[in-house]
Scaffold this motif. Structure first.
Motif, PDB file in Angstrom:
ATOM      1  N   SER A   1       0.820  -1.221   0.000  1.00 43.45           N
ATOM      2  CA  SER A   1       0.000   0.000   0.000  1.00 43.45           C
ATOM      3  C   SER A   1       0.857   1.277   0.000  1.00 43.45           C
ATOM      4  CB  SER A   1      -0.954   0.007   1.193  1.00 43.45           C
ATOM      5  OG  SER A   1      -0.214   0.106   2.396  1.00 43.45           O
TER       6      SER A   1
ATOM      7  N   LEU B   1      -1.892   3.811   3.725  1.00 45.63           N
ATOM      8  CA  LEU B   1      -2.992   3.372   4.597  1.00 45.63           C
ATOM      9  C   LEU B   1      -2.599   3.321   6.070  1.00 45.63           C
ATOM     10  CD1 LEU B   1      -4.444   0.450   2.404  1.00 45.63           C
ATOM     11  CD2 LEU B   1      -5.216   2.831   2.511  1.00 45.63           C
TER      12      LEU B   1
ATOM     13  N   LYS C   1      -9.076   3.603   0.765  1.00 44.92           N
ATOM     14  CA  LYS C   1      -8.284   4.730   1.269  1.00 44.92           C
ATOM     15  C   LYS C   1      -9.141   5.606   2.198  1.00 44.92           C
ATOM     16  CE  LYS C   1      -5.019   8.033   1.163  1.00 44.92           C
ATOM     17  NZ  LYS C   1      -3.823   7.936   1.992  1.00 44.92           N
TER      18      LYS C   1
END
Ligand code: FAD
Length: 490
Positions: free
Chosen positions: A212, A216, A466
């Motif tokens: 990610s 995140l 998100k």
């Protein structure tokens, strides 16, 4: 910190952000001097140079979580950073100087080794090579292996779902993580440090954070899976006339050696020439010149010379079937290291050679040859003289397709063509069912291309994820997805 009143901004920043963070981590955990901050602002390839008022180096997960809480309360954007070897601009702050860098360098303890469970629990700032060595010391292998392993950190490897040269046998980072500890965007700590091979109790949350790119949450520790340490390896450099023949040889090797094949790297001749031109001690071990080469390595638990015999058997059969033209099997560890120098010298050689257009793409292995033929022809039509430059992890269908400007061409003109080159390459990749980022991620480098190649549904799912994890967009904003930035003090 980029308004018309910079000194007023600085005072406000000090009161709201810097002083509270200093109270948490102490002077030792803070860098504000522009000279000392510089290495944290620049990327390995020098193509991204950001600005920041502050680099924070927390000394524990709890400190890091408290720092994130200050940032969350003040809506201060954060850039998580590990070893800063990433290649997509995801680890540098933007140029406007509004983002705080949180470096994991001081979180560098190995917390626990569980030999019976074949796992090691490490903090995010542990350097990859140190983890490999710690595993070797107890007779185990931590198989992630890549050119930057002396500098990159395991948190960065996890955040980029790193691949490297042994994915064929052991999988990428996603396959090597059993559990994670993560600081969320609101500063809460999620302790998911479970060393389990089986765990179907709800969603697999660790996989959300792997790959990610710091958008995140911040990984602070991980439980990693270890493998048995191979007792024997055999390495060869093989010449082939085409990528298609290399794929045939790969199939033969899989049939004869099964999962003892750990590495199968395709190398174009020009890559060797350029590595030899710029990097010392890169050998050229075969007498004649060939258009393509493969670096192949086998590994096994059983000690002894049988593995070299198996590799020789594969090469003999390949030669007889016309899949390869020539080859050399390393007779010693020193010779094997020397063959590896060819592969490892390529990125450094290319960095020094001139303008190149980097594409870290994957297609199904069965379509690698078609991808190379189609793309080379399309680029030559549009940009006569452009020099194809391809190498990479053929065993994973992952090619680093990095054509270089024509010899003697005007560098500024070549730079201006980057977008057009990218579109040709990536359109063909996606047409063949491939991905525009096999290993390195999206970061800033591919942020504007992503929506062109992902469906609206997939972009929407990513934006929903998100928004759920980072509703104020403070975690590495402007990376992967282009969303409204957090406004300070909101
Ligand atoms: C010579 C060379 C060879 C390379 N070879 C390969 C290769 O074969 N395969 C491959 O996959 N990559 C390769 N890379 C790319 C790079 O090494 C990897 O992406 C590596 O995993 C990055 O780790 P890092 O610690 O340097 O991360 P950084 O560069 O510091 O950060 C990378 C990204 O991860 C985020 N991040 C860092 N730490 C954390 C954390 N603790 N929590 C949340 N987010 C975090 C950052 O915000 C950024 O988005 C290579 C790079 C170089 C320079």
């Amino acid at each position: 910190l980029s308004s018309s009143n910079p000194s007023g901004d600085r005072t406000a920043f000090a009161a709201r952000v810097l002083d509270p963070i200093r109270a948490i981590v102490g002077d030792r955990g803070i860098i504000t001097d522009p000279g000392e901050m510089r290495p944290y602002m620049e990327s390995w390839r020098d193509n991204w140079v950001g600005r920041s008022p502050l680099v924070v180096q927390p000394g524990s997960t709890e400190e890091l979580a408290a720092v994130v809480r200050v940032c969350a309360e003040t809506r201060t954007p954060i850039v998580p950073q590990g070893g800063n070897t990433g290649l997509t601009g995801a680890g540098q702050p933007h140029e406007d100087g509004s983002e705080v860098v949180i470096s994991t360098s001081r979180l560098n303890r190995i917390r626990e080794i569980d030999i019976d469970n074949d796992t090691v629990t490490v903090e995010a700032g542990c350097i990859l090579a140190n983890i490999q060595n710690a595993a070797r010391d107890i007779g185990r292998l931590f198989p992630l292996s890549l050119g930057a392993e002396g500098t990159c950190q395991i948190g960065g490897n996890i955040a980029t779902n790193a691949g490297g040269v042994q994915v064929l046998r052991y999988g990428n980072m996603r396959n090597l993580v059993a559990g994670l500890e993560v600081v969320l965007a609101d500063g809460r700590i999620w302790n998911g440090l479970r060393g389990l091979r089986k765990d179907n109790a709800g969603y697999d949350m660790k996989q959300i954070f792997i790959g990610s790119e710091g958008t995140l949450g911040i990984v602070t520790a991980a439980v990693l899976k270890l493998s048995p340490l191979p007792r024997a390896t055999a390495t060869a450099l093989v010449a082939v006339s085409s990528p298609s023949d290399a794929v045939d040889l790969l199939n033969r090797a899989k049939g004869m050696a099964g999962d003892r094949i750990v590495t199968f790297e395709l190398i174009q001749r020009l890559c060797i020439d350029i590595a030899r031109k710029h990097v010392p001690d890169v050998p050229d071990p075969l007498r004649d010149l060939y258009p393509w080469y493969v670096l192949v390595e086998l590994a096994d638990q059983e000690a002894g010379g049988h593995l070299a015999e198996l590799l020789e058997g594969i090469l003999e059969a390949g030669l007889e079937a016309g899949e390869m033209l020539d080859g050399v099997v390393a007779a010693s560890k020193a010779q094997a290291d020397s063959l590896w120098r060819i592969r490892e010298g390529i990125p450094e050689g290319q960095k020094r050679e001139g303008v190149s257009y980097k594409h870290d793409v994957s297609v199904p292995i069965s379509k690698v040859a078609r991808f190379l033929d189609r793309t080379n022809a399309a680029l030559e039509r549009e940009f006569p003289g452009i020099r194809p430059f391809s190498f990479g992890h053929l065993g994973d269908g992952n090619i680093h397709y990095n054509p270089i400007q024509a010899d003697g061409g005007d560098t500024a003109q070549w730079r201006a063509r980057l977008g057009a080159v990218n579109a040709i390459v990536h359109d063909i990749v996606v047409d063949l069912g491939g991905s525009i980022s096999a290993e390195h991620g999206i970061g800033r480098l591919r942020i504007d291309e992503l929506p062109r190649y992902k469906s609206a549904v997939e972009m929407d799912m990513m934006a929903m994820l998100k928004a759920a994890f980072d509703p104020h967009n403070i975690m590495n904003p402007g990376k992967i997805l282009r969303l409204p930035r957090a406004s300070a003090g909101a």
